[in-house]
Write a protein that holds these residues in place. Structure first.
Motif, PDB file in Angstrom:
ATOM      1  N   LEU A   2     -63.566  37.591  35.874  1.00 20.38           N
ATOM      2  CA  LEU A   2     -63.157  37.994  34.531  1.00 20.38           C
ATOM      3  C   LEU A   2     -62.635  36.798  33.736  1.00 20.38           C
ATOM      4  CD1 LEU A   2     -62.667  40.249  32.473  1.00 20.38           C
ATOM      5  CD2 LEU A   2     -60.407  40.571  33.468  1.00 20.38           C
ATOM      6  N   VAL A   3     -61.778  35.986  34.359  1.00 22.06           N
ATOM      7  CA  VAL A   3     -61.257  34.794  33.681  1.00 22.06           C
ATOM      8  C   VAL A   3     -62.408  33.842  33.353  1.00 22.06           C
ATOM      9  CG1 VAL A   3     -59.854  32.711  33.997  1.00 22.06           C
ATOM     10  CG2 VAL A   3     -58.949  34.930  34.675  1.00 22.06           C
ATOM     11  N   LEU A   4     -63.304  33.632  34.300  1.00 17.41           N
ATOM     12  CA  LEU A   4     -64.437  32.725  34.090  1.00 17.41           C
ATOM     13  C   LEU A   4     -65.294  33.192  32.910  1.00 17.41           C
ATOM     14  CD1 LEU A   4     -66.040  30.266  35.248  1.00 17.41           C
ATOM     15  CD2 LEU A   4     -67.415  31.956  36.488  1.00 17.41           C
ATOM     16  N   LEU A  49     -53.851  15.916  36.958  1.00 16.25           N
ATOM     17  CA  LEU A  49     -55.097  15.253  37.348  1.00 16.25           C
ATOM     18  C   LEU A  49     -56.040  16.210  38.066  1.00 16.25           C
ATOM     19  CD1 LEU A  49     -53.738  11.799  38.606  1.00 16.25           C
ATOM     20  CD2 LEU A  49     -54.980  12.252  36.480  1.00 16.25           C
ATOM     21  N   ASN A  50     -55.464  17.174  38.791  1.00 13.15           N
ATOM     22  CA  ASN A  50     -56.284  18.118  39.555  1.00 13.15           C
ATOM     23  C   ASN A  50     -56.812  19.273  38.725  1.00 13.15           C
ATOM     24  OD1 ASN A  50     -56.080  16.702  41.944  1.00 13.15           O
ATOM     25  ND2 ASN A  50     -54.263  17.812  42.644  1.00 13.15           N
ATOM     26  N   ILE A  51     -56.507  19.280  37.415  1.00 13.76           N
ATOM     27  CA  ILE A  51     -57.002  20.365  36.564  1.00 13.76           C
ATOM     28  C   ILE A  51     -58.529  20.367  36.527  1.00 13.76           C
ATOM     29  CG2 ILE A  51     -57.185  21.126  34.151  1.00 13.76           C
ATOM     30  CD1 ILE A  51     -54.244  20.483  33.812  1.00 13.76           C
ATOM     31  N   ILE A  52     -59.132  19.174  36.520  1.00 13.33           N
ATOM     32  CA  ILE A  52     -60.603  19.105  36.544  1.00 13.33           C
ATOM     33  C   ILE A  52     -61.067  19.252  37.981  1.00 13.33           C
ATOM     34  CG2 ILE A  52     -62.624  17.734  35.944  1.00 13.33           C
ATOM     35  CD1 ILE A  52     -60.912  18.543  33.557  1.00 13.33           C
ATOM     36  N   PRO A  53     -61.803  20.318  38.298  1.00 16.99           N
ATOM     37  CA  PRO A  53     -62.186  20.548  39.699  1.00 16.99           C
ATOM     38  C   PRO A  53     -63.334  19.647  40.137  1.00 16.99           C
ATOM     39  CG  PRO A  53     -63.123  22.257  38.306  1.00 16.99           C
ATOM     40  CD  PRO A  53     -62.274  21.383  37.404  1.00 16.99           C
ATOM     41  N   GLN A  54     -63.238  19.125  41.354  1.00 11.64           N
ATOM     42  CA  GLN A  54     -64.355  18.380  41.934  1.00 11.64           C
ATOM     43  C   GLN A  54     -65.472  19.338  42.336  1.00 11.64           C
ATOM     44  OE1 GLN A  54     -62.731  16.105  45.171  1.00 11.64           O
ATOM     45  NE2 GLN A  54     -61.860  14.536  43.822  1.00 11.64           N
ATOM     46  N   ASN A  55     -65.085  20.546  42.730  1.00  9.31           N
ATOM     47  CA  ASN A  55     -66.054  21.557  43.147  1.00  9.31           C
ATOM     48  C   ASN A  55     -65.661  22.897  42.512  1.00  9.31           C
ATOM     49  OD1 ASN A  55     -67.611  23.474  44.454  1.00  9.31           O
ATOM     50  ND2 ASN A  55     -67.543  22.419  46.421  1.00  9.31           N
ATOM     51  N   PRO A  56     -66.298  23.291  41.406  1.00  5.70           N
ATOM     52  CA  PRO A  56     -65.931  24.538  40.724  1.00  5.70           C
ATOM     53  C   PRO A  56     -66.048  25.773  41.618  1.00  5.70           C
ATOM     54  CG  PRO A  56     -67.399  23.222  39.355  1.00  5.70           C
ATOM     55  CD  PRO A  56     -67.375  22.582  40.706  1.00  5.70           C
ATOM     56  N   ILE A  84     -60.201  26.711  37.285  1.00  6.80           N
ATOM     57  CA  ILE A  84     -61.176  27.687  36.775  1.00  6.80           C
ATOM     58  C   ILE A  84     -61.160  27.694  35.250  1.00  6.80           C
ATOM     59  CG2 ILE A  84     -61.763  30.145  36.669  1.00  6.80           C
ATOM     60  CD1 ILE A  84     -60.514  30.369  39.513  1.00  6.80           C
ATOM     61  N   ILE A  85     -59.961  27.676  34.669  1.00 11.43           N
ATOM     62  CA  ILE A  85     -59.834  27.674  33.208  1.00 11.43           C
ATOM     63  C   ILE A  85     -60.481  26.419  32.625  1.00 11.43           C
ATOM     64  CG2 ILE A  85     -58.166  27.463  31.305  1.00 11.43           C
ATOM     65  CD1 ILE A  85     -56.287  29.266  32.961  1.00 11.43           C
ATOM     66  N   ALA A  86     -60.216  25.253  33.235  1.00 15.59           N
ATOM     67  CA  ALA A  86     -60.781  23.995  32.734  1.00 15.59           C
ATOM     68  C   ALA A  86     -62.308  24.016  32.804  1.00 15.59           C
ATOM     69  CB  ALA A  86     -60.231  22.818  33.542  1.00 15.59           C
ATOM     70  N   PHE A  87     -62.856  24.462  33.934  1.00 15.40           N
ATOM     71  CA  PHE A  87     -64.308  24.528  34.098  1.00 15.40           C
ATOM     72  C   PHE A  87     -64.935  25.487  33.081  1.00 15.40           C
ATOM     73  CE2 PHE A  87     -67.960  26.675  36.189  1.00 15.40           C
ATOM     74  CZ  PHE A  87     -68.835  25.592  36.224  1.00 15.40           C
TER      75      PHE A  87
END
Length: 415
Positions: free
Chosen positions: A56-58, A131-138, A150-153
């Motif tokens: 839902l958030v995505l 720094l970890n807000i951007i996921p390396q693996n969504p 998830i929000i950042a992606f």
């Protein structure tokens, strides 16, 4: 009977049943009921809600970001939301500290010897969190429920879809349909909300009873008064002054969300209901709802901040430690920053409290004093947290509508 009444009746019934079991029924009998009735009722409801949180958030944030299209618009909404969350946190902490000194809930040696073995988990540094807000693996972020990632992606995907326009309209349509499916599932889960609320409350009250509550009455009273005042004065005032809405009508429409937050003690578990009510009942636009409500559920912790402030002053009073004015400012600053630095970390309330206690030189073992009643207070502060998200959403929505009206009025008309 509407859903709100059913949930409220279930909360009262669950509290009475739990209290009755605690007072009149042997512990072994209660444990049996709790294991096979109360906890399963609550867990089934929680599992249903948590099942739809990530998709839902995505979907909703992708749609919100795609609908805005312009990164400037997203930055404008996000900036306003962050300013609101930080400002209300400072107000909440100041109010809580003032009430703690006024009521004086702690007495030296109140709870006797402490459990010196208590170890609080450490929160990651604020910079590491950022720094970890951007996921390396969504996909991994979604599987582990890392809400900030998830929000950042979702924001980045939404901005890409908005910029690509017609090229990706099929994907946008698919995301819209996915969002509709999730909202339908939320509606099904909410039909079970009264039963889940009953089971969760009966289990919590049945375990705690009255004896532990009585010894901590002054501490609990201070936090509850601070939560109520903050909700009525800060949120109600903000809704009336900045959103130009009737606060009573606002709170009345949001009661189902507060009830779910109270019974689940989880902002993330409340998120599907909060988004549905904010958009449909409070009439907030989808882009604002899709961005502000999930962000608030992740980093807005005014209710938790109130607990940090009162608990810190309470522990200082129990240990007969005098806090200076600079110590009080340190509490406000640390708790405000901790709400962002510990976003999404399990057991966030106790981690934040450990950080605040350490910042003013108080023993972390003092957390043992407040653990016994934290479950009840966690319910109340979660309800306050989600109410703050709704106030932020209606305020930002009003300013965005006014900005849009000005842009439309400024457009040249054809002669």
């Amino acid at each position: 009977m509407n859903l709100t009444k059913k949930i409220l009746i279930a909360l009262v019934a669950g509290a009475l049943v739990g209290l009755g079991f605690n007072i009149f029924v042997p512990e072994a009998v209660f444990n049996g009921f709790d294991e096979y009735l109360f906890t399963p009722l609550g867990q089934i409801f929680l599992n249903l809600i948590m099942m739809v949180v990530v998709p839902l958030v995505l979907f909703s944030i992708i749609l919100g970001a795609a609908g805005l299209g312009d990164p400037k618009a997203l930055g404008r909404i996000g900036g306003k939301a962050l300013i609101y969350f930080m400002a209300t946190s400072v107000i909440a902490l100041s109010l809580a500290i003032s009430l703690a000194y006024l009521i004086q809930p702690g007495e030296p040696g109140l709870m006797g010897d402490l459990d010196e073995t208590y170890q609080a988990d450490e929160a990651p540094p604020v910079m590491e969190t950022l720094l970890n807000i951007i996921p390396q693996n969504p996909i991994e972020a979604m599987a582990s429920g890392e809400m900030l990632q998830i929000i950042a992606f979702a924001i980045l995907v939404g901005l890409a879809l908005g910029r690509l326009g017609e090229k990706t309209k099929g994907i946008v349509k698919l995301v819209e349909q996915g969002n509709e499916v999730m909202m339908f599932l939320v509606g099904i889960a909410m039909k079970l909300a009264p039963y889940g609320a009953f089971g969760l409350i009966a289990s919590a009250i049945g375990k705690l009873g009255l004896s532990v509550l009585q010894s901590m009455l002054a501490y609990m009273f201070t936090i509850i008064i601070a939560l109520i005042l903050h909700t009525i004065i800060t949120y109600g005032g903000a809704v009336a002054i900045f959103a130009k809405r009737n606060p009573i009508e606002h709170f009345k429409a949001y009661i189902p969300v507060m009830a779910v937050a109270f019974s689940t003690s989880s902002s993330n578990a409340t998120l599907p209901t909060a988004m549905k009510v904010t958009e449909q009942d409070l009439k907030v636009s989808k882009p604002v709802t899709s961005f502000v409500v999930p962000l608030g559920a992740t980093i807005n912790m005014d209710g938790t901040a109130i607990m940090q402030a009162v608990a810190t002053v309470f522990i200082a009073q129990v240990f007969a430690v005098s806090l200076s004015f600079m110590d009080l400012l340190t509490i406000i600053l640390t708790a405000t920053l901790a709400s962002i630095g510990t976003a999404g970390v399990p057991g966030v309330g106790m981690i934040m409290l450990a950080m605040v206690l350490s910042s003013v030189g108080l023993p972390v073992e003092g957390i043992t004093l407040v653990l016994a009643v934290d479950r009840i207070l966690d319910m109340m502060r979660t309800a306050v947290n989600v109410t703050g998200d709704s106030a932020c959403a209606v305020i930002i929505d009003r300013y965005e509508r006014k900005r849009l009206e000005k842009e439309v009025a400024a457009e040249p008309t054809e002669s």
